[in-house]
Design a protein around this motif. Structure first.
Motif, short mmCIF file in Angstrom:
data_model
loop_
_atom_site.label_atom_id
_atom_site.label_comp_id
_atom_site.label_asym_id
_atom_site.label_seq_id
_atom_site.Cartn_x
_atom_site.Cartn_y
_atom_site.Cartn_z
N ARG B 364 51.58 48.28 36.97
CA ARG B 364 50.22 47.91 37.31
C ARG B 364 49.33 47.81 36.08
O ARG B 364 48.65 46.81 35.85
N SER B 384 43.08 46.00 44.79
CA SER B 384 44.18 46.70 45.46
C SER B 384 45.47 46.40 44.71
O SER B 384 45.54 45.46 43.91
N ASP B 385 46.49 47.19 44.97
CA ASP B 385 47.78 46.98 44.31
C ASP B 385 48.29 45.57 44.56
O ASP B 385 48.78 44.90 43.67
N GLU B 386 48.15 45.16 45.81
CA GLU B 386 48.62 43.83 46.18
C GLU B 386 47.92 42.75 45.35
O GLU B 386 48.54 41.82 44.84
#
Lengths: 161, 597
Positions: B364, B384-386
């Motif tokens: 990330r 967000s991670d997505e």
């Protein structure tokens, strides 16, 4: 001549015969002609469905037996009045970029002219752009302006955006 | 005369391509488990190629195949053990032959030098002959009856065990049937291949299938015109109504079958990927195990062809960046062999293809710093991670520290998202650090039929693909801000866009009133994009139905916001709105203006 097969001969015959056949139609009350083989078919007028972001003479699309075909109103393209009645017709042309239809006042006839009656480089002033003209032909006592339908229908950008 | 020869050449090339694809799949099968009948099959393929090529005068090609065939004979007759090296040489030969065929098909001469390959090939087939003495093993096994256990007891991967296995299968002639059945039971993929081989098939050009589908599409349109007409005319004749209904049912079935003709099992695509993984992992000195699942799932041929490049990119990235070197994996306490799993499965909306690896996963913070450095984003607060993972799909993004010839030019992953977008599919990325990443791609089974909302806009009917819309809300049920330029929906603020002001008609520019009216009624279509949702205002939604997408010819195609046309139930043409390009081209522009103002 012996080298040509019978099929080639008949093909050539058809080409020769059709070279001086013209479809005569009216746009804004003026008589025009187009080489017969440039028109695939003549359709009854049907209300086109408007398409967004197109120039004003591109009036929309129609359904020709399942294919979606764009429609140009030749009257507004040539700067004439558009009027619709029972005789209003559409000429369907197969251009390099696909089929496209042109709205005309009405279709008059098919005439067969002699080669010497067609002048390909006439010094005429015309209401429509010179680039759309193929020539002028003498038919009995009237003159027919021969137009290049392919160029008239799709030489310019139809899209605004 | 020349025409006939050309035709023969094309036919040969098509057949040869099929044979070579089969060659590839058999060789890949061999790399998992060496079986004598697989070698026999490769021999048969080579023999057919040789015969066919000589028939059309490709002497050089025939000679090359003949030399390869000699080697296969040695393998088959167990004069030489079938090692991993031999299999990779067989694959190499297949690649050369494939290029040769491609050149021949295009009418050009194949000029690459094959002598170096042949030298390597022939020496490989010879030296090992002297190393081992297979005859002894063969004798010792002659009496053993063939049974299924013989297959299962052989462990994989070590060379010597493979040699043993071959001997066990090469039994007296009577056993051949039993061997075949046992293969079928323990290997479903193999079963499928034998099945298709038995079925008679006809080679048909793809455009003929398209014509057929278009013709039947037209038929079904007229069928629905009749149906509409019937409800207008209120015909009461029972026989007429019955036959109309039966006709409609038959047309639907006919249409489904015509579309089914274009469907192909995803196996061919999987085979290419497997080959790619094998080649690449050898180049990079990584050992990778490939697991394929659902290779019999069917997809439209157009979709399949368009997925080759994106999936290849994902797989190559997974091997190059995802899976660690063997030593590194051992240090982390993982199995030294990496695993890539590719699976396909049917789902309600289409087909879902998943590519997952057990590599180091996507990092990330590395992605964020790279994206900031490349000025793709200014910061990653609240992402967000997505959202962060999706950054790798942007053009010009590459996290590889070094540019390798495998991947890392920063082109690639954006090819993936572009191709998937084109097919109206969706991609979903998951990644857990040090345990691997997971690419989930959902695709529509066919590109020519979509579910569409029939939408009314300035007195015209349009079609909006259902999958591009998140939800549909009535204007009356919405809370607005003071300017009426935003709506509040479940604590979210969503900007409003009038679809009519994007899709303008030239006749309307004379009547600006048209755009102003109807501020009191209407429907919002909520569409989602990366930066948030947008609410598009339309006049009304009339219904939802299956739409046959027809391409527009060049005179009218290429309009921003229109992805195609269709014939609606009443026989009128309808335009299909492409929400993706509208969001990209118009909404983005409006926002830029607002920001700079």
């Amino acid at each position: 001549m012996n080298n040509l097969s019978s099929m080639e001969v008949s093909e050539k015959k058809i080409r020769d015969i059709n070279q001086y056949k013209f479809l005569v139609f009216y746009v804004g009350g003026v008589q025009y002609g187009a080489p017969l083989l440039t028109v695939r078919e003549v359709l009854e007028y049907q209300q086109p469905k408007p398409m967004p972001n197109m120039v004003n003479y591109f009036v929309g699309v129609i359904n020709v037996r399942g294919a979606i075909v764009g429609v140009v109103d030749l009257r507004s393209k040539f700067g004439c009045q558009e009027k619709f009645d029972k005789k209003t017709a559409m000429l369907l042309c197969d251009t390099d970029k696909g089929a496209i239809a042109a709205i005309v006042d009405y279709v008059d006839s098919v005439v067969h002219l002699k080669q010497e009656d067609v002048d390909h480089h006439p010094p005429v002033q015309s209401k429509i752009g010179h680039e759309y003209l193929l020539g002028v032909a003498k038919n009995k006592d009237s003159l027919i302006t021969i137009v290049d339908l392919f160029k008239s229908l799709c030489d310019e950008k139809l899209k605004i955006a | 005369m020349g025409e006939f020869e050309d035709e023969m050449r094309v036919i040969f090339c098509d057949e040869a391509t099929d044979l070579l694809l089969r060659w590839e799949s058999v060789a890949l099968e061999l790399s998992k488990k060496v079986k004598i009948e697989l070698l026999q099959e490769i021999f048969r393929i080579a023999h057919n190629l040789k015969g066919g090529s000589r028939a059309i005068g490709l002497v050089e090609f025939g000679n090359f195949v003949h030399k390869v065939e000699d080697g296969i004979t040695l393998l088959r007759d167990e004069k030489v053990p079938t090692s991993i090296k031999c299999i990779s040489l067989l694959l190499k030969a297949q690649k050369i032959l494939m290029e040769w065929i491609t050149a021949t098909k295009e009418g050009t001469e194949y000029t690459d030098d094959t002598s170096a390959f042949l030298a390597e090939y022939q020496s490989a087939m010879k030296t090992e002959n002297e190393d081992k003495q297979p005859e002894l093993v063969l004798d010792s096994d002659m009496s053993a009856p063939p049974s299924q256990d013989l297959f299962s007891e052989t462990p994989e991967s070590t060379e010597s065990s493979k040699v043993v296995e071959i001997k066990k299968i090469s039994e007296p002639p009577i056993s051949s049937d039993i061997v075949a059945t046992s293969v079928k039971t323990d290997e479903p993929v193999k079963l499928k291949n034998t099945k298709t081989a038995n079925q008679e098939s006809i080679r048909v050009p793809a455009n003929k299938l398209d014509e057929l589908a278009a013709c039947i599409g037209e038929l079904s349109i007229h069928q629905s015109i009749m149906w509409h007409l019937n409800s207008d005319l209120k015909i009461k004749n029972k026989i007429f109504l019955n036959s109309l209904q039966v006709g409609q049912k038959l047309t639907k079935e006919l249409y489904d079958r015509a579309l089914g003709l274009r469907m192909q099992p995803i196996q061919s695509l999987f085979q290419r990927l497997e080959r790619n993984i094998l080649d690449l992992s050898q180049n990079l000195n990584k050992t990778v195990k490939v697991i394929l699942e659902g290779s019999d799932v069917e997809l439209d041929k157009t979709v399949l062809d368009k997925m080759v490049d994106p999936l290849t990119h994902i797989v190559r990235n997974a091997i190059d960046h995802g899976i660690e070197k063997n030593e590194e994996r051992l240090q982390k306490g993982k199995d030294a062999n990496g695993t890539i799993k590719i699976s396909a499965k049917q789902d309600t909306s289409g087909v879902v293809i998943t590519v997952s690896d057990d590599g180091k996963g996507l990092n990330r913070s590395k992605i964020i710093s790279k994206a900031v450095e490349k000025k793709l984003i200014s910061h990653a607060n609240n992402m967000s991670d997505e959202q962060v993972l999706k950054l790798i799909l942007l053009p010009g993004f590459s996290t590889a520290d070094k540019i390798t010839d495998v991947s890392g030019r920063g082109v690639g992953m954006d090819v993936v998202s572009k191709a998937i977008e084109e097919l109206r599919g969706k991609i979903h990325i998951e990644s857990v650090e040090n345990s691997g990443s997971n690419f989930n791609i959902s695709l529509p089974t066919s590109v020519s039929i979509i579910d569409g909302l029939i939408v009314k806009l300035t007195d015209q009917l349009y079609v909006v693909p259902v999958d591009s819309i998140e939800e549909v809300i009535n204007l009356a049920d919405c809370e607005f801000d003071n300017n009426k330029s935003m709506i509040y929906l479940r604590d979210q603020v969503i900007p409003i866009q009038k679809l009519a002001s994007i899709l303008k008609h030239s006749s309307e520019s004379n009547h600006p009133k048209n755009n102003e009216k109807n501020n009191e009624s209407g429907i919002f279509l909520i569409a989602k994009r990366q930066q948030g949702k947008v609410a598009f205002l339309v006049d009304a939604v009339l219904g939802q139905q299956q739409i046959v997408v027809r391409p527009l010819n060049q005179n009218i195609s290429g309009l921003v916001g229109i992805m195609g046309g269709t014939i609606l139930g009443n026989g009128e043409p309808g335009l299909i709105i492409d929400m993706h390009t509208i969001l990209k081209n118009y909404v983005a522009k409006f926002e830029d203006k607002e920001l700079s103002a």
